[in-house]
Design a protein around this motif. Structure first.
Motif, PDB file in Angstrom:
ATOM      1  N   THR A   1       0.978  -1.253   0.015  1.00  0.00           N
ATOM      2  CA  THR A   1       0.074  -0.003   0.031  1.00  0.00           C
ATOM      3  C   THR A   1       0.896   1.280  -0.093  1.00  0.00           C
ATOM      4  OG1 THR A   1      -0.017  -0.056   2.488  1.00  0.00           O
ATOM      5  CG2 THR A   1      -1.884  -1.129   1.071  1.00  0.00           C
ATOM      6  N   ILE A   2       2.115   1.293  -0.076  1.00  0.00           N
ATOM      7  CA  ILE A   2       3.003   2.343   0.066  1.00  0.00           C
ATOM      8  C   ILE A   2       2.651   3.287  -1.286  1.00  0.00           C
ATOM      9  CG2 ILE A   2       5.399   3.111  -0.168  1.00  0.00           C
ATOM     10  CD1 ILE A   2       6.346   1.063   1.825  1.00  0.00           C
ATOM     11  N   PRO A   3       2.484   2.782  -2.455  1.00  0.00           N
ATOM     12  CA  PRO A   3       2.280   3.831  -3.361  1.00  0.00           C
ATOM     13  C   PRO A   3       1.031   4.685  -3.299  1.00  0.00           C
ATOM     14  CG  PRO A   3       2.768   1.645  -4.453  1.00  0.00           C
ATOM     15  CD  PRO A   3       2.406   1.418  -2.952  1.00  0.00           C
ATOM     16  N   PHE A   4       0.225   4.305  -2.190  1.00  0.00           N
ATOM     17  CA  PHE A   4      -1.025   5.125  -1.876  1.00  0.00           C
ATOM     18  C   PHE A   4      -0.370   6.250  -1.041  1.00  0.00           C
ATOM     19  CE2 PHE A   4      -3.428   1.181  -2.419  1.00  0.00           C
ATOM     20  CZ  PHE A   4      -4.200   1.611  -3.553  1.00  0.00           C
ATOM     21  N   TRP A   5       0.618   6.362  -0.583  1.00  0.00           N
ATOM     22  CA  TRP A   5       1.022   7.395   0.109  1.00  0.00           C
ATOM     23  C   TRP A   5       1.329   8.574  -0.592  1.00  0.00           C
ATOM     24  CZ3 TRP A   5       5.000   5.207   4.440  1.00  0.00           C
ATOM     25  CH2 TRP A   5       4.577   4.172   5.002  1.00  0.00           C
ATOM     26  N   THR A   6       1.548   8.455  -1.850  1.00  0.00           N
ATOM     27  CA  THR A   6       2.156   9.489  -2.854  1.00  0.00           C
ATOM     28  C   THR A   6       0.926   9.977  -3.540  1.00  0.00           C
ATOM     29  OG1 THR A   6       2.814   8.304  -4.493  1.00  0.00           O
ATOM     30  CG2 THR A   6       4.377   8.969  -2.658  1.00  0.00           C
ATOM     31  N   SER A   7       0.562  11.072  -3.983  1.00  0.00           N
ATOM     32  CA  SER A   7      -0.354  11.674  -4.902  1.00  0.00           C
ATOM     33  C   SER A   7      -0.562  10.935  -6.184  1.00  0.00           C
ATOM     34  CB  SER A   7      -0.179  13.188  -5.159  1.00  0.00           C
ATOM     35  OG  SER A   7      -1.350  13.642  -6.160  1.00  0.00           O
ATOM     36  N   TYR A   8      -1.490  10.968  -6.774  1.00  0.00           N
ATOM     37  CA  TYR A   8      -1.819  10.040  -7.942  1.00  0.00           C
ATOM     38  C   TYR A   8      -1.007  10.845  -9.266  1.00  0.00           C
ATOM     39  CZ  TYR A   8      -4.075   7.528 -12.029  1.00  0.00           C
ATOM     40  OH  TYR A   8      -4.251   6.915 -13.055  1.00  0.00           O
ATOM     41  N   LEU A   9      -1.030  12.002  -9.126  1.00  0.00           N
ATOM     42  CA  LEU A   9      -0.577  13.112 -10.105  1.00  0.00           C
ATOM     43  C   LEU A   9       0.984  12.699 -10.009  1.00  0.00           C
ATOM     44  CD1 LEU A   9      -2.586  16.247  -9.926  1.00  0.00           C
ATOM     45  CD2 LEU A   9      -2.640  14.567 -11.913  1.00  0.00           C
ATOM     46  N   ILE A  10       1.597  12.332  -8.853  1.00  0.00           N
ATOM     47  CA  ILE A  10       3.014  12.600  -8.910  1.00  0.00           C
ATOM     48  C   ILE A  10       3.490  11.084  -9.153  1.00  0.00           C
ATOM     49  CG2 ILE A  10       5.045  12.227  -7.162  1.00  0.00           C
ATOM     50  CD1 ILE A  10       3.667  14.190  -5.366  1.00  0.00           C
ATOM     51  N   ARG A  11       2.655  10.135  -9.474  1.00  0.00           N
ATOM     52  CA  ARG A  11       2.979   8.887  -9.855  1.00  0.00           C
ATOM     53  C   ARG A  11       2.873   9.013 -11.443  1.00  0.00           C
ATOM     54  NH1 ARG A  11      -0.694   5.000  -7.173  1.00  0.00           N
ATOM     55  NH2 ARG A  11      -1.912   6.612  -6.174  1.00  0.00           N
TER      56      ARG A  11
ATOM     57  N   ASN B   1      -0.258   2.678 -25.146  1.00  0.00           N
ATOM     58  CA  ASN B   1       0.748   1.719 -24.563  1.00  0.00           C
ATOM     59  C   ASN B   1       1.218   2.356 -23.161  1.00  0.00           C
ATOM     60  OD1 ASN B   1       0.796  -0.129 -26.478  1.00  0.00           O
ATOM     61  ND2 ASN B   1       2.426   0.997 -27.504  1.00  0.00           N
ATOM     62  N   ALA B   2       1.408   3.844 -23.257  1.00  0.00           N
ATOM     63  CA  ALA B   2       1.855   4.545 -21.878  1.00  0.00           C
ATOM     64  C   ALA B   2       0.636   4.419 -20.706  1.00  0.00           C
ATOM     65  CB  ALA B   2       2.175   5.639 -22.313  1.00  0.00           C
ATOM     66  N   VAL B   3      -0.392   4.676 -21.285  1.00  0.00           N
ATOM     67  CA  VAL B   3      -1.771   4.584 -20.403  1.00  0.00           C
ATOM     68  C   VAL B   3      -2.018   3.381 -19.892  1.00  0.00           C
ATOM     69  CG1 VAL B   3      -4.266   4.964 -20.509  1.00  0.00           C
ATOM     70  CG2 VAL B   3      -2.895   6.501 -22.068  1.00  0.00           C
ATOM     71  N   ILE B   4      -1.715   2.338 -20.760  1.00  0.00           N
ATOM     72  CA  ILE B   4      -2.212   0.862 -20.140  1.00  0.00           C
ATOM     73  C   ILE B   4      -0.982   0.553 -19.017  1.00  0.00           C
ATOM     74  CG2 ILE B   4      -2.027  -1.597 -20.682  1.00  0.00           C
ATOM     75  CD1 ILE B   4      -3.019  -1.071 -23.217  1.00  0.00           C
ATOM     76  N   ILE B   5       0.409   1.150 -19.241  1.00  0.00           N
ATOM     77  CA  ILE B   5       1.575   0.949 -18.351  1.00  0.00           C
ATOM     78  C   ILE B   5       1.158   1.496 -16.970  1.00  0.00           C
ATOM     79  CG2 ILE B   5       3.757   0.953 -17.930  1.00  0.00           C
ATOM     80  CD1 ILE B   5       4.458   0.514 -20.804  1.00  0.00           C
ATOM     81  N   THR B   6       0.891   2.907 -17.166  1.00  0.00           N
ATOM     82  CA  THR B   6       0.628   3.720 -15.952  1.00  0.00           C
ATOM     83  C   THR B   6      -0.522   3.185 -15.248  1.00  0.00           C
ATOM     84  OG1 THR B   6       1.433   5.589 -17.263  1.00  0.00           O
ATOM     85  CG2 THR B   6       0.191   6.000 -15.126  1.00  0.00           C
ATOM     86  N   LEU B   7      -1.683   2.958 -15.673  1.00  0.00           N
ATOM     87  CA  LEU B   7      -3.062   2.450 -15.031  1.00  0.00           C
ATOM     88  C   LEU B   7      -2.671   1.215 -14.381  1.00  0.00           C
ATOM     89  CD1 LEU B   7      -5.704   3.496 -17.597  1.00  0.00           C
ATOM     90  CD2 LEU B   7      -5.219   4.605 -15.333  1.00  0.00           C
ATOM     91  N   ALA B   8      -2.001   0.286 -15.016  1.00  0.00           N
ATOM     92  CA  ALA B   8      -1.839  -1.118 -14.402  1.00  0.00           C
ATOM     93  C   ALA B   8      -1.112  -1.085 -13.076  1.00  0.00           C
ATOM     94  CB  ALA B   8      -0.853  -1.921 -15.328  1.00  0.00           C
ATOM     95  N   HIS B   9       0.055  -0.011 -13.197  1.00  0.00           N
ATOM     96  CA  HIS B   9       0.723   0.236 -11.984  1.00  0.00           C
ATOM     97  C   HIS B   9      -0.017   0.921 -10.960  1.00  0.00           C
ATOM     98  CE1 HIS B   9       3.090   2.957  -9.328  1.00  0.00           C
ATOM     99  NE2 HIS B   9       3.943   1.924  -9.051  1.00  0.00           N
ATOM    100  N   ALA B  10      -0.904   1.903 -11.207  1.00  0.00           N
ATOM    101  CA  ALA B  10      -1.696   2.538 -10.252  1.00  0.00           C
ATOM    102  C   ALA B  10      -2.655   1.569  -9.477  1.00  0.00           C
ATOM    103  CB  ALA B  10      -2.455   3.758 -11.213  1.00  0.00           C
ATOM    104  N   PHE B  11      -3.148   0.621 -10.191  1.00  0.00           N
ATOM    105  CA  PHE B  11      -4.321  -0.154  -9.788  1.00  0.00           C
ATOM    106  C   PHE B  11      -3.833  -1.547  -9.310  1.00  0.00           C
ATOM    107  CE2 PHE B  11      -6.878   2.857 -12.248  1.00  0.00           C
ATOM    108  CZ  PHE B  11      -8.006   3.152 -11.470  1.00  0.00           C
ATOM    109  N   ALA B  12      -2.530  -1.878  -9.371  1.00  0.00           N
ATOM    110  CA  ALA B  12      -2.099  -3.041  -8.901  1.00  0.00           C
ATOM    111  C   ALA B  12      -2.265  -3.186  -7.373  1.00  0.00           C
ATOM    112  CB  ALA B  12      -0.580  -2.845  -9.168  1.00  0.00           C
ATOM    113  N   PRO B  13      -2.397  -2.367  -6.550  1.00  0.00           N
ATOM    114  CA  PRO B  13      -2.774  -2.720  -5.167  1.00  0.00           C
ATOM    115  C   PRO B  13      -4.256  -3.044  -4.935  1.00  0.00           C
ATOM    116  CG  PRO B  13      -1.377  -0.884  -5.212  1.00  0.00           C
ATOM    117  CD  PRO B  13      -1.666  -1.248  -6.671  1.00  0.00           C
ATOM    118  N   PHE B  14      -4.990  -2.646  -5.808  1.00  0.00           N
ATOM    119  CA  PHE B  14      -6.439  -2.691  -5.815  1.00  0.00           C
ATOM    120  C   PHE B  14      -6.991  -4.133  -6.316  1.00  0.00           C
ATOM    121  CE2 PHE B  14      -6.507   1.896  -6.253  1.00  0.00           C
ATOM    122  CZ  PHE B  14      -7.391   1.887  -5.335  1.00  0.00           C
ATOM    123  N   ALA B  15      -5.792  -4.806  -7.066  1.00  0.00           N
ATOM    124  CA  ALA B  15      -6.027  -6.102  -7.473  1.00  0.00           C
ATOM    125  C   ALA B  15      -5.437  -7.040  -6.483  1.00  0.00           C
ATOM    126  CB  ALA B  15      -5.522  -6.293  -8.968  1.00  0.00           C
TER     127      ALA B  15
END
Length: 290
Positions: A112-122, A158-172
């Motif tokens: 859950t550490i990625p949730f500590w930072t802003s989504y925009l920053i990621r 491709n960039a959208v898929i990579i970024t979204l996959a990383h962002a939603f990984a903890p949710f999965a």
């Protein structure tokens, strides 16, 4: 003689849940109903005509750009869901079956550490990683694998898929982990005692029992990604825009809020139909396995 009326347990339960229920209804149902109602109106610059009409939906059906954006959004959401779940399952499986019980909380904490930072920053960090002079291109050039920077990893789908996959990984990872934790380990031992190897035990016992968590992960990832606006705006470029970006354009740039509302309704109906079909298909599959 007057007696104080007794409140049944069921009535007491309704009294307890009614405030949050009506609060959630006001925050969710009312705005959705307003969007649906607005989609049947028309707007000319700042003037809104409340006459009932289907012109917005007719325009969506007639203009190929809206269909193309919706298809691209569904494609991106499907790819993100597949990539995220396939990468999340091994992580959840490892934490559930191979990490000591006293250390599982630490692993979940690290996930859950990625949730500590802003989504925009990621998102901006992924721009640095995938950029023309970013980390990936610079590293590949320095080790001699490529001579020119790769252009297909930024400002496209491709960039959208990579970024979204990383962002939603903890949710999965989390719902799959919960489903794996509920599996009775004696069932796995029984399967191996009956002659099954570890691979067949996984496919015949572990995976079917973990399907509720997988389905939850699929829905949690698929539903919000189709409406994501920030990632396609910052990472997609001209060829990576999704339906949410067109909705924003209609509301803010073109002053055509009814058409934007109609696009939102079409997107919601499409996602709801696909999610419902997936849930029903999964229930039928589980029923057939039982």
């Amino acid at each position: 003689m007057w007696r104080k009326p007794t409140i049944t347990e069921g009535a007491r339960g309704w009294l307890m849940i009614s405030p949050p229920f009506f609060y959630a209804l006001a925050l969710m149902a009312v705005p959705l109903c307003a969007i649906v109602l607005f989609s049947f109106w028309t707007q000319d610059f700042m003037t809104v005509d409340t006459t009932f009409t289907l012109n917005n939906y007719r325009e969506i059906a007639e203009k190929p750009i809206y269909t193309a954006l919706l298809q691209r959004s569904l494609y991106v959401s499907t790819c993100v869901t597949i990539v995220t779940v396939l990468l999340a399952f091994p992580v959840a499986y490892y934490v559930s079956f191979y990490v000591k019980p006293e250390r599982k909380s630490l692993w979940l904490f690290l996930i859950t550490i990625p949730f500590w930072t802003s989504y925009l920053i990621r998102v901006f960090l992924w721009k640095v990683i995938l950029g023309f002079n970013g980390v990936i291109n610079t590293g590949l050039i320095n080790i001699g694998l490529i001579e020119e920077p790769l252009t297909f990893i930024l400002y496209n789908v491709n960039a959208v898929i990579i970024t979204l996959a990383h962002a939603f990984a903890p949710f999965a990872i989390l719902p799959i982990f919960v489903a794996l934790e509920k599996i009775d380990r004696s069932l796995l031992e029984a399967a191996q005692d009956l002659g099954e190897n570890r691979v067949m035990t996984f496919f015949r016992v572990t995976l079917p029992l973990a399907m509720p968590g997988v389905v939850a992960a699929v829905l949690i990832v698929f539903i919000p990604t189709i409406g994501d606006y920030v990632t396609p705006e910052l990472m997609g470029g001209a060829g990576g825009k999704l339906i949410a970006n067109m909705i924003q354009t209609q509301f803010l740039a073109l002053n055509n809020a009814p058409l934007g509302a109609a696009l939102a309704v079409v997107a919601m109906v499409s996602v709801s139909a696909i999610a419902l079909f997936f849930v029903l298909l999964n229930r039928r599959w589980l029923r057939g396995r039982s």
